[in-house]
Every structure is written in structure tokens, then in C-alpha cells.
Design a protein around this motif. Structure first.
Motif, mmCIF file in Angstrom:
data_model
loop_
_atom_site.group_PDB
_atom_site.id
_atom_site.type_symbol
_atom_site.label_atom_id
_atom_site.label_comp_id
_atom_site.label_asym_id
_atom_site.label_seq_id
_atom_site.Cartn_x
_atom_site.Cartn_y
_atom_site.Cartn_z
ATOM 1 N N PHE A 60 48.315 39.451 -46.221
ATOM 2 C CA PHE A 60 47.609 38.609 -45.246
ATOM 3 C C PHE A 60 46.408 39.364 -44.726
ATOM 4 O O PHE A 60 46.292 40.588 -44.886
ATOM 5 C CB PHE A 60 48.530 38.196 -44.093
ATOM 6 N N CYS A 61 45.508 38.637 -44.077
ATOM 7 C CA CYS A 61 44.369 39.264 -43.405
ATOM 8 C C CYS A 61 44.044 38.492 -42.145
ATOM 9 O O CYS A 61 44.355 37.304 -42.017
ATOM 10 C CB CYS A 61 43.144 39.337 -44.323
ATOM 11 N N VAL A 62 43.435 39.173 -41.196
ATOM 12 C CA VAL A 62 42.911 38.559 -39.974
ATOM 13 C C VAL A 62 41.450 38.947 -39.921
ATOM 14 O O VAL A 62 41.100 40.062 -39.504
ATOM 15 C CB VAL A 62 43.666 39.048 -38.726
ATOM 16 N N CYS A 63 40.583 38.058 -40.370
ATOM 17 C CA CYS A 63 39.157 38.382 -40.529
ATOM 18 C C CYS A 63 38.301 37.200 -40.095
ATOM 19 O O CYS A 63 38.766 36.053 -40.070
ATOM 20 C CB CYS A 63 38.842 38.698 -41.990
ATOM 21 N N PRO A 64 37.020 37.452 -39.785
ATOM 22 C CA PRO A 64 36.131 36.325 -39.506
ATOM 23 C C PRO A 64 35.753 35.596 -40.789
ATOM 24 O O PRO A 64 35.608 36.212 -41.851
ATOM 25 C CB PRO A 64 34.909 36.986 -38.863
ATOM 26 N N SER A 65 35.625 34.289 -40.695
ATOM 27 C CA SER A 65 35.056 33.473 -41.768
ATOM 28 C C SER A 65 33.890 32.697 -41.190
ATOM 29 O O SER A 65 33.817 32.467 -39.977
ATOM 30 C CB SER A 65 36.094 32.508 -42.354
ATOM 31 N N PHE A 66 32.976 32.276 -42.081
ATOM 32 C CA PHE A 66 31.725 31.663 -41.628
ATOM 33 C C PHE A 66 31.490 30.360 -42.392
ATOM 34 O O PHE A 66 31.590 30.329 -43.617
ATOM 35 C CB PHE A 66 30.561 32.629 -41.867
ATOM 36 N N ARG A 67 31.151 29.309 -41.667
ATOM 37 C CA ARG A 67 30.859 28.018 -42.284
ATOM 38 C C ARG A 67 29.541 27.495 -41.723
ATOM 39 O O ARG A 67 29.424 27.232 -40.531
ATOM 40 C CB ARG A 67 31.978 27.013 -41.992
ATOM 41 N N ALA A 68 28.558 27.321 -42.610
ATOM 42 C CA ALA A 68 27.250 26.803 -42.190
ATOM 43 C C ALA A 68 27.297 25.280 -42.185
ATOM 44 O O ALA A 68 26.484 24.608 -42.808
ATOM 45 C CB ALA A 68 26.163 27.310 -43.122
ATOM 46 N N GLU A 69 28.256 24.755 -41.458
ATOM 47 C CA GLU A 69 28.455 23.309 -41.367
ATOM 48 C C GLU A 69 27.838 22.833 -40.064
ATOM 49 O O GLU A 69 28.268 23.233 -38.984
ATOM 50 C CB GLU A 69 29.953 23.004 -41.397
ATOM 51 N N LYS A 70 26.806 21.988 -40.167
ATOM 52 C CA LYS A 70 26.087 21.548 -38.964
ATOM 53 C C LYS A 70 26.901 20.474 -38.247
ATOM 54 O O LYS A 70 26.516 19.308 -38.185
ATOM 55 C CB LYS A 70 24.688 21.059 -39.321
#
Length: 578
Positions: free
Chosen positions: A344-354
Motif C-alpha cells: 500500500f501507499c499513502v501519497c498525493p495524487s493530482f487530477r487536472a480536472e476543472k
């Protein structure tokens, strides 16, 4: 009776109410009330008016008559007089208030000057104070900190910032906070007469020494304990008046002002409680995964491949090459299974969804996991166990349970088993309950169920739902097809009342040829994914995983309207500050 000796002229068309007007015939005023203000009514004053440009002229009226000055009408005089008297009374009150405020300010200045002469010193005959945090007010804890269980009534030293402040004639009540707890402190005697005490403001940091006592009967304070001070020092003054925290982040401030001042909002009881619950939930997830014998890994945040579709990628220059902020760590987690087991991981994810919905962020904390040698039913059972265990561990801490009770009084831990509903059944449910799709039409198989419809369904059913078996055409390329119905995938969304989707997961394609066909169907070049595809060439296995949005989980647990309240500094369309 003598005729008026002073004539004041008012031309409603070309007159001026400024310093260039004098009220003479050549420089008339524009309004009668302004003329009154400059030349108050008196027996020897008459007001002559005209409309030099817009006065209508009848057929039998000489046009030159428009230019004649006429005494102001009685009704106009009466109206102007009333308005003039009102303004005069208002000005008098304002002047009286200004004088009073000046007197009060001078009086306070003199009091403060006298207060500067009062110097308090710590009594050397008193026991040395024991430093404690504000959640350590229990007598047993204080004695433990003193390392002397035989000493009753131990003096303490606390440090914190003023959260609330109430001053009376001979006593000042201060609620201090240090991030660990809240403590009511009572200042009396010479302590309240000092300059520092008289100029305390919300947010000021200070040290207070004194004796811890139980709160008197019928009185209330945090933990029913209060500190009776015998000495204090101010460490860092906080701004007051127009710059006071309570002014900058007033309860009725608009959301953008609150986001601009998020650093101050975080000092509030609600925002800080959410952050403490967040930390507890993260601990609970890690503890749960540890119990499941899953290993934590840290995948990269800078990538050159996509997971959830190219339209939501944040692109940047990486030493002359195109690169992106990761949408998900899933592909990397899959590569860990052969050597590390379940991960498992606990990390930031990024979505360029306006998207500006209340459940979308451009940067969010993604809790992701991959499990090896499992079936789809195993995946669902695992998810159910993880969610319930995390809630159990979180509520086991009485302090955190208290914050959740404060934030979400009606919260009840979900009961197992969760409701399991296939996508096709959900479509029928939406049709039966007349909940249309985004075009306002009845839902059809193949529709990507919109957020609003999904949330409405979840709220009506009012229990956690495993929504499963979505059509392959609306899901990611890597999801395993259902062997009993190739139209759909072995996929799942976990839906929670009040929020909607908080988890998305699936079994992953583990057959090499099937994955290559999926690349081709999506028009994707498999070359950049060689490291992912290789997992199918070197000892493939049935496996699956999921991603959970921590902020959505918290919005459900803490009953927050928007996920923006569930992260330290929210990032969403149009906001990347402070």
C-alpha cells in the motif's frame, strides 16, 4: 418687517455642490439642502431657485422666463429643513461620540500608563512549576510529570495561545490552547492590573504559572479543571482591532476569504478537530494494513505514463522531456507484488480536472493498495474489513471519538456486510425512482452514472454500497473483464451516504495478450508501459487493488460539506495559495 438682505442661489441644472460654488447668482449651488448646510436658515436669508435648462415652457410662456430666479417653494423649504435638522442632530451625535471616545481613549491611556508601573515577579518561595501540556491537567499526570507522587497541589507551567478571552472587573478568564488541549486560566489580584493583562488579544502566546484546581460546582471549563495563576509572561503579542483574527476570519466571511486566511482558520476548534481526526485516520489505516501484513511503499509522483486518462494530467517540463504529476500510484504498486507481497501507499495524487464540485480536489491524499493471488470477492471482503477496522481503531481513541462526536453527532459505524449492488441493478433502481441522467433522460445501460444521481441513490439507501461490475467502455483499460459477462469489468466503487464514491477498485488484467489487446483498443502505445506489461510476462497472477480518497473518507466521517475542509491547504481549480 424688513426684507431678507442675503440671497442664496440654487440652480438644479448647472449648480455645483462643491468648493467652486458660493451660492451667488454666478456660482449657484445645486441643491437646497446643500445651501442650508453652507448658509443655515435665518430671518435675513432667502433661497432663490431655478431650473435653467429643463424648466418646461408652455406655448404662451416667454422662454426667457425660465431664467428667472424664484423663491424656493414652501414644501421644498419644509423638506430641506427636516433633512437639515436630521443631519445636524446626526452630526451632533457623531461629535459627541467622538468626544466621548477621545475621552475614553485618554482615560484608557492614563490607566495603561499607570498599569506599566505594576511589575509582577514570581514568588521565589513557591515550588518550581512543572511544565505540562494542556491535555495533561489530571492530577495524576501532573504528579507524574513532577516525578514526585507524594507532593500534592503541584504548581504547573503551561504555554499556549489565547483561544478565548473574557475580562471582568477584578478577574480575567483565559482559555488557552496549545494544539493538544484547552485550559481555562484565571487571573486575579495584581495580575489583572498589569499592562500585559490589560492589552491581551486573541492569539497572543503566553506562559502561565499557577495551581490546578477543580472547577467550582455548576461552572464549566474544559476537562472541568482550571489554572489559578500566580504569575504569567507574554511571549508573543497578537494583532488586535482591525487586524484581529476574529475580524479577518469572521464566522460570516465568504469562502474565498476563509481560503485566503486558511492559516488562521486552522486555529479554530472545528478546523483543528478535522485535522486531528485526519491524523488519527491515517494512523488507523497504517495499523490496519500492518495487521493485514501489507508493506508500505513510496512510488514516484513524477511520471511519464497515464493511468486515468490524459485529459486530467498536470504536464510539466522534465529536463526537456514531457512529464506529468501522477494520477495514481497503482501501476507502480502492481510491480511490487512479486517481491514484496501485498503493498500500500499513502501519497498525493493530482487530477487536472476543472471541476468545482464539493468532492473534487486537484491534489488529494490517495491511499492505494494492491493484493496478489486474490479473487474479486476477496477484494470486496478486504475492502469491507479495512473500512470497518479503520473506523473501529479511530473510535477507540476517546479523544478522537470526542472530536467525531462534536463534528458528526449522528455518526454510526457501518455494519457488515455492506450492500452489494451491480451496476445494471443500479440503472434499474435509478429508473424506478425517476432519477434522470445528465441529459434529463432515464438512465440506460452504458451511462456513466453522474455524481448527483449516484449520491442521491446512496443517500436514499442510506448505507454503504459496493457498486460493482461497471461496463468496460466506461472504465480504465487495465480492468479485468467479468468472465461471466464480458460487457462488464470486475470493478467496484464504494459509496457512502452524504459523500458518494470514496473508493474505486478492480481486479487487474493479468493475461499478457488481453492487456496488449486493451492497449490497442484504447489507441495507446504499449512501449512506455513495458515495465508494467512485463508483470504479465514474468510469472503473472490474478491480482487487484483500489484507491481511496482520504478527504472524501473524512468528509463522510466528519460530516463536512466539502472535501476542501478535510485537507490542510486545499488545492482546486483556480486556487494554489496560500
Amino acid at each position: 418687517m424688513a426684507s431678507p438682505s442675503i440671497s442664496i442661489y440654487i440652480d438644479e441644472d448647472v449648480g455645483k455642490d462643491d468648493t467652486s460654488a458660493t451660492g451667488s447668482e454666478s456660482a449657484p449651488y445645486k441643491t437646497l439642502i446643500y445651501a442650508f448646510q453652507q448658509h443655515p436658515p435665518a430671518k435675513d436669508v432667502q433661497y432663490l431657485t431655478r431650473k435653467s435648462q429643463t424648466e418646461p415652457a408652455g406655448e404662451n410662456v416667454d422662454p426667457a422666463a425660465k431664467l428667472e430666479w424664484k423663491p424656493a417653494a414652501k414644501s421644498a423649504i419644509k423638506k430641506a429643513t427636516n433633512l437639515y435638522e436630521q443631519r445636524k442632530r446626526k452630526a451632533a451625535k457623531e461629535q459627541e461620540l467622538a468626544i466621548r471616545e477621545k475621552q475614553e481613549a485618554e482615560k484608557r491611556r492614563l490607566v495603561l500608563e499607570e498599569a506599566k508601573k505594576i511589575i509582577i515577579k514570581e514568588d521565589p518561595s513557591l515550588p518550581k512549576p512543572v511544565k505540562i501540556r494542556l491535555d495533561e491537567t489530571d492530577p495524576a499526570v501532573v504528579k507524574l510529570r513532577a516525578n514526585d507522587s507524594d507532593t500534592p497541589g503541584t504548581r504547573v507551567r503551561v504555554l499556549g495561545r489565547i483561544h478565548r478571552l473574557r475580562a471582568q472587573k477584578d478577574v480575567i478568564f483565559i482559555t488557552l490552547t496549545d494544539g493538544y488541549g484547552y485550559l481555562q486560566c484565571v487571573l486575579t489580584g495584581d495580575l489583572v492590573k498589569t499592562y500585559d493583562a490589560m492589552t491581551l488579544t486573541i492569539g497572543t502566546s503566553m506562559a502561565i504559572h499557577g495551581e490546578m484546581r477543580a472547577v467550582p460546582p455548576k461552572q464549566h471549563a474544559p476537562n472541568d479543571r482550571e489554572l489559578h495563576a500566580d504569575f504569567f509572561t507574554v511571549i508573543g503579542r497578537a494583532a488586535g482591532d482591525k487586524e484581529a483574527i476574529t475580524t479577518r476570519v469572521a464566522p460570516d466571511a465568504d469562502p474565498q476569504t476563509l481560503y485566503d486566511n486558511r492559516h488562521l482558520v486552522l486555529r479554530g476548534e472545528t478546523a483543528s478537530a478535522v485535522m486531528k481526526v485526519r491524523a488519527a485516520v491515517l494512523r488507523a489505516f497504517r495499523k490496519t494494513f500492518e495487521e493485514q501484513r501489507m508493506l508500505e511503499v513510496t512510488p514516484p509522483a513524477m511520471v511519464q505514463t497515464q493511468v486515468e486518462g490524459g485529459s486530467t494530467l498536470f504536464k510539466f517540463d522534465y529536463y526537456g522531456e514531457n512529464a506529468y504529476l501522477t494520477q495514481s500510484s497503482q501501476l507502480y504498486l502492481e510491480t511490487c507484488l512479486p517481491s514484496l507481497g501485498d503493498v500500500f501507499c499513502v501519497c498525493p495524487s493530482f487530477r487536472a480536472e476543472k471541476s468545482l464540485t464539493r468532492r473534487h480536489l486537484s491534489e488529494y491524499t490517495h491511499i492505494e493498495a494492491e493484493l496478489d493471488f486474490i479473487t474479486f470477492d476477496d477484494l470486496l471482503d478486504h475492502l469491507e474489513a479495512v473500512v470497518c477496522r479503520v473506523i473501529e481503531l479511530t473510535l477507540a481513541d476517546p479523544v478522537i471519538a470526542g472530536y467525531i462526536k462534536q463534528l458528526n453527532p449522528d455518526f454510526k459505524p457501518p455494519s457488515r456486510p455492506f450492500k452489494r449492488m451491480k451496476y445494471a441493478d443500479a440503472i434499474e433502481w435509478l429508473r424506478e425512482h425517476d432519477i434522470p441522467n445528465e441529459e434529463g433522460q432515464p438512465h440506460l445501460f452504458g451511462d456513466d452514472i453522474a455524481e448527483a444521481a449516484e449520491r442521491k441513490m446512496t443517500d436514499i439507501i442510506n448505507q454503504p454500497i459496493f457498486l460493482t461490475h461497471f461496463p468496460k467502455d466506461i472504465k480504465a483499460f487495465y480492468m479485468q473483464r467479468d468472465p461471466e459477462d464480458p460487457r462488464v469489468t470486475e470493478s467496484v466503487d464504494v459509496l457512502m451516504p452524504g459523500v458518494g464514491e470514496i473508493v474505486g477498485g478492480s481486479m487487474r488484467m493479468h493475461d499478457y495478450d488481453e492487456l496488449m489487446a486493451a492497449y490497442k483498443h484504447e489507441g495507446m502505445d504499449p512501449a512506455p508501459y513495458y515495465w508494467y506489461t512485463d508483470q504479465r510476462k514474468y510469472g503473472t497472477s490474478p491480482h487487484g487493488g483500489y484507491g481511496l480518497g482520504l478527504e472524501r473518507f473524512l468528509a463522510w466521517l466528519c460530516a463536512r460539506y466539502t472535501v476542501r475542509e478535510c485537507c490542510l491547504y486545499p488545492r482546486f481549480t483556480g486556487r494554489c495559495t496560500p
